[in-house]
Design an enzyme around this catalytic site. Structure first.
Site, PDB file in Angstrom:
ATOM      1  N   GLU A   1      26.015 103.148  10.518  1.00 61.90           N
ATOM      2  CA  GLU A   1      25.196 104.131   9.794  1.00 61.90           C
ATOM      3  C   GLU A   1      25.673 105.573   9.975  1.00 61.90           C
ATOM      4  O   GLU A   1      24.970 106.393  10.595  1.00 61.90           O
ATOM      5  CB  GLU A   1      23.730 104.030  10.226  1.00 61.90           C
ATOM      6  CG  GLU A   1      23.089 102.701   9.928  1.00 61.90           C
ATOM      7  CD  GLU A   1      21.572 102.688  10.148  1.00 61.90           C
ATOM      8  OE1 GLU A   1      21.019 103.712  10.603  1.00 61.90           O
ATOM      9  OE2 GLU A   1      20.944 101.658   9.855  1.00 61.90           O
TER      10      GLU A   1
ATOM     11  N   GLU B   1      21.547  94.547   9.614  1.00 66.40           N
ATOM     12  CA  GLU B   1      20.230  94.950  10.117  1.00 66.40           C
ATOM     13  C   GLU B   1      19.193  94.816   9.019  1.00 66.40           C
ATOM     14  O   GLU B   1      19.434  95.183   7.873  1.00 66.40           O
ATOM     15  CB  GLU B   1      20.214  96.416  10.599  1.00 66.40           C
ATOM     16  CG  GLU B   1      20.976  96.644  11.893  1.00 66.40           C
ATOM     17  CD  GLU B   1      20.807  98.063  12.429  1.00 66.40           C
ATOM     18  OE1 GLU B   1      19.756  98.685  12.162  1.00 66.40           O
ATOM     19  OE2 GLU B   1      21.732  98.528  13.099  1.00 66.40           O
TER      20      GLU B   1
HETATM   21  C1  FCB Z   1      18.816 101.518  12.377  1.00 66.80           C
HETATM   22  C2  FCB Z   1      19.667 101.643  13.620  1.00 66.80           C
HETATM   23  C3  FCB Z   1      19.203 100.752  14.749  1.00 66.80           C
HETATM   24  C4  FCB Z   1      17.692 100.760  14.866  1.00 66.80           C
HETATM   25  C5  FCB Z   1      17.060 100.421  13.531  1.00 66.80           C
HETATM   26  C6  FCB Z   1      15.559 100.341  13.571  1.00 66.80           C
HETATM   27  O1  FCB Z   1      18.930 102.649  11.621  1.00 66.80           O
HETATM   28  O2  FCB Z   1      21.010 101.338  13.334  1.00 66.80           O
HETATM   29  O3  FCB Z   1      19.835 101.173  15.935  1.00 66.80           O
HETATM   30  O4  FCB Z   1      17.276 101.982  15.310  1.00 66.80           O
HETATM   31  O5  FCB Z   1      17.434 101.385  12.586  1.00 66.80           O
END
Ligand code: FCB
Length: 497
Positions: free
Chosen positions: A223, A404
């Site tokens: 990210e 994620e």
């Molecule tokens: C993302 C991050 C991860 C965690 C999630 C909830 O943006 O990569 O580390 O904080 O959100």
């Protein structure tokens, strides 16, 4: 009023819907005051929101054979052992130890103590039946000051981890950078300094040479947008700056670091696959005016195309460059050949999806769907389908992994010791179903990692937000499988819903 000015106004309107939004700040008093009781009313956990899908209708959905069901973590969020085996300090050590930065003054010093308990955690993963484990490597464990000879004890830890993952029949997926920049490099300018991208490639090379024979998939930068927005615009993540001009120079150097790491992998002779890990937000106009459509387009440029176009098309989007302007540090910082490096061919794209964004004609954002404890999140599974199909449509059939997706819930063990996170089960079911529809419609999605395996240090929110499939009782470090973990085990066993 230019769109840029509107964007600035928007940023001041703190609780916006961007996933990088101000709800993560420990600085926002209102957010810090959020209680489990008030969040229950927000939907998502105790009261599942309006469903995008019908659980009955989804029953029986099967994923492609060998689909990579997984879970994700990151080093600073779970490892602890902040001073062990030669680990140096990172910007997150500095930031979390700065009074007022993190809710409750929490730090990652101990976290989930995974550094010492990794074998037990790997056993949990095996018991869940995970097929893929996405974790990150802590740069300051490998190079305490961010450069020079790698620290063997740091490499040994990850070697033990990766071997342990394999021993349990799970495929490791390693992220090289999940925000824990060595503090020494920050002191030398951090990501504003182009040299940091070169240092990153050297660090990546050392890791490839040490672990490359055992890691089939590498992710470069987690990210980059969150570093840009949270770290350099809002300042509620490390390094805690509020300097938009610097922020987009940082964006360029993070992209450059990504490209240099891809080149380093190819040059090392290591055979693993590599790609970026981008949090993508589908952007929709909040109404049907021409103004909202135009503002949404620019918003999409900043949220998605800035990162996707540079990697997959070898050019930054012109609307974003125009918005930044020729005198901006970013535009001045792009050198001949940089975009060629950034667009070095990758093997896969890692997508992280949490929320959509709705943009109004004046460039501000509005909320359309229920949120969660993370107020930047709107629960909209269809956004998963939209972003996956859009990426495939606009950037070609590059293999995709979801690295994620998840939901924070105010999880508390009941009298029987169980943690009943029914809302997380509904959330995941709806998002899995959306991913399934995307596969059916041609998206080459190969794996899906739930965020997160364990409850952990959620950055500015400290330990209060729980995102895990597995509950962590921090005082005792006991792990308890939540209802969602039991449910996920069945999904994996069935290879579907
Ligand atoms: C993302 C991050 C991860 C965690 C999630 C909830 O943006 O990569 O580390 O904080 O959100």
């Amino acid at each position: 009023m230019s769109l840029l000015t509107r964007r600035r106004l928007l940023r001041r309107a703190a609780l916006s819907a961007t996933a990088a939004g101000a709800a993560r700040t420990g600085l926002a008093g209102a957010t810090a005051a959020t209680t489990a009781a008030s969040t229950a009313a927000l939907g998502g956990c105790d009261s599942p929101p309006e469903r995008a899908t019908d659980p009955e209708q989804d029953r029986g959905l099967r994923f492609p054979d060998g689909f990579g069901w997984g879970a994700a973590t990151s080093a600073y969020q779970i490892e602890g052992a902040a001073k062990e085996d030669g680990r140096g300090e990172s910007v997150w050590d500095t930031f979390s130890h700065t009074p007022g930065r993190i809710r409750n003054g929490d730090t990652g010093d101990v976290a989930a103590d995974h550094y010492h308990r990794y074998a037990q955690d790997l056993d949990l993963m095996r018991d869940l039946g995970l097929r893929s484990y996405r974790f990150s490597i802590s740069w300051p464990r490998i190079q305490a000051d961010g450069s020079g000879r790698p620290n063997q004890r740091g490499l040994d830890f990850y070697r033990r981890l990766v071997d342990g993952v394999h021993e349990r029949g799970i495929a490791p997926m390693a992220t090289l950078f999940h925000w824990d920049l060595p503090q020494a490099l920050q002191d030398a300018g951090g990501w504003e300094n182009r040299d940091t991208a070169e240092r990153f490639a050297e660090y990546a090379d050392a890791v490839f040479r040490a672990l490359g024979d055992q890691v089939p998939v590498w992710l470069t930068v987690n990210e980059p947008k969150t570093v840009v927005q949270n770290g350099y615009i809002w300042g509620h993540h490390a390094p805690g700056f509020q300097d938009e001009d610097a922020a987009y120079l940082v964006a360029h150097h993070l992209q450059l670091a990504h490209g240099l790491a891809v080149q380093a992998l190819r040059a090392s002779g290591v055979t693993g696959r590599i790609g970026p890990a981008l949090n993508l937000h589908p952007c929709y106009p909040a109404d049907d005016t021409a103004e909202a459509a135009a503002a949404t387009r620019l918003h999409d440029g900043y949220e998605n195309r800035l990162y996707l176009d540079s990697i997959f098309k070898g050019a930054y989007p012109q609307d974003v460059l125009d918005d930044r302007g020729p005198d901006s540090r970013m535009v001045r910082g792009v050198r001949d050949g940089d975009l060629k490096i950034i667009s070095s061919p990758v093997d896969l794209l890692a997508v992280q999806y949490y929320t959509p964004i709705y943009v109004t004609g004046d460039g501000s954002t509005v909320r359309k769907w229920p949120t969660s404890e993370a107020e930047w999140q709107q629960i909209y599974p269809e956004g998963m389908y939209d972003i996956l199909t859009r990426v495939t449509r606009d950037y070609g059939r590059v293999p995709i992994t979801i690295t994620e997706n998840g939901l924070p819930c105010p999880d508390v063990p009941g009298a029987d010791g169980n943690v009943d996170d029914a809302g997380r089960v509904s959330f995941l079911r709806d998002h899995f179903a959306a991913a399934h529809r995307a596969i059916r419609d041609g998206v080459p999605l190969e794996s899906y990692h739930v965020w997160s395996l364990l409850d952990n240090f959620e950055w500015a929110e400290g330990y209060e937000q729980r995102w895990g499939l597995v509950y962590v009782d921090y005082p005792s470090q006991r792990r308890v499988l939540k209802r969602s973990a039991h449910w996920y085990r069945d999904v994996i066993r069935r290879n579907g819903l």
